[in-house]
Design a protein around this motif. Structure first.
Motif, mmCIF file in Angstrom:
data_model
loop_
_atom_site.group_PDB
_atom_site.id
_atom_site.type_symbol
_atom_site.label_atom_id
_atom_site.label_comp_id
_atom_site.label_asym_id
_atom_site.label_seq_id
_atom_site.Cartn_x
_atom_site.Cartn_y
_atom_site.Cartn_z
ATOM 1 N N VAL A 1 0.830 -1.207 0.000
ATOM 2 C CA VAL A 1 0.000 0.000 0.000
ATOM 3 C C VAL A 1 0.860 1.251 0.000
ATOM 4 O O VAL A 1 0.614 2.197 -0.750
ATOM 5 C CB VAL A 1 -0.937 -0.003 1.229
ATOM 6 N N LYS A 2 1.906 1.215 0.830
ATOM 7 C CA LYS A 2 2.737 2.406 0.970
ATOM 8 C C LYS A 2 3.454 2.728 -0.341
ATOM 9 O O LYS A 2 3.469 3.874 -0.805
ATOM 10 C CB LYS A 2 3.765 2.168 2.083
ATOM 11 N N ALA A 3 4.025 1.693 -0.944
ATOM 12 C CA ALA A 3 4.728 1.901 -2.218
ATOM 13 C C ALA A 3 3.765 2.395 -3.276
ATOM 14 O O ALA A 3 4.090 3.299 -4.057
ATOM 15 C CB ALA A 3 5.385 0.590 -2.659
ATOM 16 N N ALA A 4 2.565 1.825 -3.297
ATOM 17 C CA ALA A 4 1.578 2.231 -4.295
ATOM 18 C C ALA A 4 1.198 3.686 -4.095
ATOM 19 O O ALA A 4 1.110 4.459 -5.052
ATOM 20 C CB ALA A 4 0.340 1.344 -4.190
ATOM 21 N N ARG A 5 1.005 4.067 -2.833
ATOM 22 C CA ARG A 5 0.625 5.455 -2.559
ATOM 23 C C ARG A 5 1.724 6.409 -3.003
ATOM 24 O O ARG A 5 1.459 7.397 -3.694
ATOM 25 C CB ARG A 5 0.374 5.619 -1.052
ATOM 26 N N ASN A 6 2.967 6.085 -2.625
ATOM 27 C CA ASN A 6 4.070 6.981 -2.992
ATOM 28 C C ASN A 6 4.223 7.086 -4.497
ATOM 29 O O ASN A 6 4.393 8.179 -5.043
ATOM 30 C CB ASN A 6 5.382 6.479 -2.381
ATOM 31 N N SER A 7 4.150 5.939 -5.150
ATOM 32 C CA SER A 7 4.306 5.949 -6.602
ATOM 33 C C SER A 7 3.167 6.707 -7.266
ATOM 34 O O SER A 7 3.374 7.435 -8.239
ATOM 35 C CB SER A 7 4.350 4.513 -7.098
ATOM 36 N N ALA A 8 1.964 6.557 -6.708
ATOM 37 C CA ALA A 8 0.806 7.247 -7.288
ATOM 38 C C ALA A 8 0.976 8.755 -7.174
ATOM 39 O O ALA A 8 0.774 9.502 -8.146
ATOM 40 C CB ALA A 8 -0.468 6.804 -6.579
ATOM 41 N N ILE A 9 1.392 9.198 -5.990
ATOM 42 C CA ILE A 9 1.554 10.641 -5.797
ATOM 43 C C ILE A 9 2.677 11.165 -6.689
ATOM 44 O O ILE A 9 2.546 12.205 -7.347
ATOM 45 C CB ILE A 9 1.822 10.950 -4.308
ATOM 46 N N GLY A 10 3.785 10.397 -6.727
ATOM 47 C CA GLY A 10 4.893 10.840 -7.563
ATOM 48 C C GLY A 10 4.509 10.937 -9.024
ATOM 49 O O GLY A 10 4.826 11.907 -9.709
ATOM 50 N N CYS A 11 3.772 9.925 -9.480
ATOM 51 C CA CYS A 11 3.385 9.903 -10.890
ATOM 52 C C CYS A 11 2.409 11.038 -11.195
ATOM 53 O O CYS A 11 2.489 11.661 -12.264
ATOM 54 C CB CYS A 11 2.757 8.552 -11.203
ATOM 55 N N ALA A 12 1.498 11.298 -10.255
ATOM 56 C CA ALA A 12 0.551 12.398 -10.465
ATOM 57 C C ALA A 12 1.297 13.727 -10.546
ATOM 58 O O ALA A 12 0.994 14.569 -11.406
ATOM 59 C CB ALA A 12 -0.474 12.432 -9.339
ATOM 60 N N CYS A 13 2.288 13.906 -9.676
ATOM 61 C CA CYS A 13 3.067 15.146 -9.712
ATOM 62 C C CYS A 13 3.806 15.267 -11.039
ATOM 63 O O CYS A 13 3.834 16.337 -11.654
ATOM 64 C CB CYS A 13 4.074 15.189 -8.562
ATOM 65 N N LEU A 14 4.393 14.139 -11.459
ATOM 66 C CA LEU A 14 5.124 14.154 -12.729
ATOM 67 C C LEU A 14 4.207 14.566 -13.875
ATOM 68 O O LEU A 14 4.550 15.413 -14.706
ATOM 69 C CB LEU A 14 5.703 12.762 -12.990
ATOM 70 N N LEU A 15 3.012 13.998 -13.891
ATOM 71 C CA LEU A 15 2.099 14.325 -14.992
ATOM 72 C C LEU A 15 1.583 15.737 -14.888
ATOM 73 O O LEU A 15 1.356 16.397 -15.900
ATOM 74 C CB LEU A 15 0.971 13.314 -15.052
ATOM 75 N N ALA A 16 1.424 16.202 -13.649
ATOM 76 C CA ALA A 16 1.020 17.603 -13.496
ATOM 77 C C ALA A 16 2.092 18.518 -14.070
ATOM 78 O O ALA A 16 1.794 19.486 -14.781
ATOM 79 C CB ALA A 16 0.786 17.914 -12.018
ATOM 80 N N VAL A 17 3.354 18.180 -13.784
ATOM 81 C CA VAL A 17 4.450 18.999 -14.320
ATOM 82 C C VAL A 17 4.472 18.917 -15.837
ATOM 83 O O VAL A 17 4.668 19.926 -16.531
ATOM 84 C CB VAL A 17 5.790 18.543 -13.700
ATOM 85 N N ILE A 18 4.234 17.709 -16.362
ATOM 86 C CA ILE A 18 4.218 17.572 -17.822
ATOM 87 C C ILE A 18 3.094 18.416 -18.415
ATOM 88 O O ILE A 18 3.271 19.099 -19.424
ATOM 89 C CB ILE A 18 4.078 16.087 -18.216
ATOM 90 N N GLU A 19 1.933 18.388 -17.769
ATOM 91 C CA GLU A 19 0.826 19.223 -18.242
ATOM 92 C C GLU A 19 1.221 20.695 -18.212
ATOM 93 O O GLU A 19 0.946 21.443 -19.143
ATOM 94 C CB GLU A 19 -0.417 19.010 -17.368
ATOM 95 N N GLY A 20 1.867 21.082 -17.097
ATOM 96 C CA GLY A 20 2.288 22.480 -16.974
ATOM 97 C C GLY A 20 3.264 22.867 -18.070
ATOM 98 O O GLY A 20 3.132 23.918 -18.697
ATOM 99 N N VAL A 21 4.227 21.975 -18.315
ATOM 100 C CA VAL A 21 5.208 22.262 -19.366
ATOM 101 C C VAL A 21 4.521 22.339 -20.718
ATOM 102 O O VAL A 21 4.805 23.223 -21.543
ATOM 103 C CB VAL A 21 6.312 21.181 -19.372
#
Lengths: 230, 162
Positions: free
Chosen positions: B112-132
């Motif tokens: 669960v913990k790994a999934a949560r961290n990866s999910a948040i990280g991936c969401a941030c990454l995609l948010a940055v990609i959207e921003g770029v």
């Protein structure tokens, strides 16, 4: 016994002596001391000290050109870090203003879409499961059809947010157009109009600034009965 | 579904776009992996066997990287379609939500913990990609952005049934 050992031990010290140039550990020397002669040890120690390069010297020990080189390299690193920080900040700021801020286009798009879905006149025209999307694009990378919008500031300093997008339900599809204005002192946009246009049907106004203006009386009619500008 | 007079050059409709995204991501990963592992294999081989080393490395590793990319792309596209289906909107939040689920799904075997961290990280990454992406759109393709036809004149709104 010591005579027998002397040959292999010496060969070990020789090899580790080469290593000692890179690993200046007093432990190795302390270990070796009973077997090897101390003069050779001190020589090796000297070699280890003199091999230090300009990068590990103190500032006072550097020559003028070395000082210049170090300043340049530190400055380059600093500039790199600053550029990275500025770019990161710019991307985050862009992300906030364009996506997450309450006055961003996506948020107004979401608000208006929710209003359309909640409005009975609109659901009567469009049907159920109303989806909203922007304009078709030839960009292969765009997963979403982008929403046509513009934010312009007129000569009075009033910001005009104009947007339109397509809505489509089970029955029919139409276009939603919205015009919002923000006066210079204010922080929130106000609707000038918001309507749904389904081809062949009368427009459904969800917001019309004209109604509000007439409700307040003649104050907003403008000078000499003419509305000058917005 | 679309305006009849406009030829739509945009992407395939939703279930099929997953397939094309999977293929595109696989191709991207395979090509990138061929370059990356080619250079790596070339560098890490003894001289005289550099080209054969590069080839071996490419053959062994590039398809794996392509597969990883493809899994990511296909999963992301599936989640993107699912999110679009649920929200019925097309806006930058889709990608962020889809990225959240993709990251979570790919790391779910780690707990669960790994999934949560990866999910948040991936969401941030995609948010940055959207921003770029938005930023690049702003800077480069200012003219090709969908533009609004300016303000309607006062007289035209006057004539409308309010």
């Amino acid at each position: 016994m010591s005579v027998q050992l002397s040959t292999p031990v010496r060969s070990i010290t020789l090899r580790s002596g080469i290593r000692a140039i890179r690993v200046p550990g007093s432990l190795i020397h302390a270990h070796r001391r009973p077997f090897s002669d101390t003069r050779a040890n001190s020589q090796k120690h000297k070699i280890a000290i003199t091999s230090s390069s300009a990068s590990s010297k103190k500032w006072e020990e550097l020559s003028k050109s070395q000082k210049f080189a170090r300043t340049a390299s530190t400055g380059a690193s600093f500039v790199t870090v600053v550029i990275g920080a500025v770019l990161t900040g710019a991307i985050l700021a862009m992300l906030y203003t364009e996506v997450f801020a309450p006055n961003s286009i996506p948020n107004w798009f979401n608000n208006i879409h929710n209003r359309i879905k909640a409005d009975s006149r609109c659901t009567k025209l469009l049907g159920e499961r109303i989806k909203a999307y922007g304009e078709p694009t030839s960009n292969r990378w765009a997963r979403n059809r982008p929403i046509a919008s513009s934010i312009r500031k007129d000569k009075h300093g009033i910001e005009h947010l104009i947007m339109h997008f397509n809505v489509e339900g089970t029955v029919d599809k139409g276009v939603v157009k919205a015009h919002l204005t923000k006066r210079p002192g204010e922080s929130n946009y106000e609707y000038k109009y918001l309507f749904l246009q389904v081809p062949g049907k009368a427009r459904v106004y969800l917001e019309n600034g004209r109604d509000r203006g007439s409700g307040e009386g003649g104050k907003k009619k403008g000078l000499f009965g003419v509305q000058w500008g917005w | 579904m679309r305006q009849s007079n406009l030829v739509d050059h945009s992407r395939d409709p939703c279930p099929w776009v997953v397939l094309s995204d999977f293929g595109g991501a696989f191709a991207m990963g395979a090509v990138g992996g061929a370059i990356w592992h080619g250079v790596k294999g070339f560098k890490n081989s003894p001289s005289g066997e550099r080209s054969i080393g590069a080839l071996t490395s490419i053959k062994a590793r590039a398809p794996v990287l392509g597969g990883n990319f493809g899994v990511w792309g296909g999963l992301f596209s599936s989640f993107d379609c699912a999110v679009k289906g649920v929200r019925q909107k097309e806006d930058p939040y889709n990608a962020i939500i889809a990225g959240f689920f993709t990251g979570g799904a790919l790391a779910v075997r780690g707990g669960v913990k790994a999934a949560r961290n990866s999910a948040i990280g991936c969401a941030c990454l995609l948010a940055v990609i959207e921003g770029v992406g938005i930023g690049l759109n702003r800077v480069t393709a200012g003219g090709s952005r969908p533009q609004n036809p300016g303000l309607p004149s006062e007289s035209s709104t006057e004539a409308l049934p309010a």
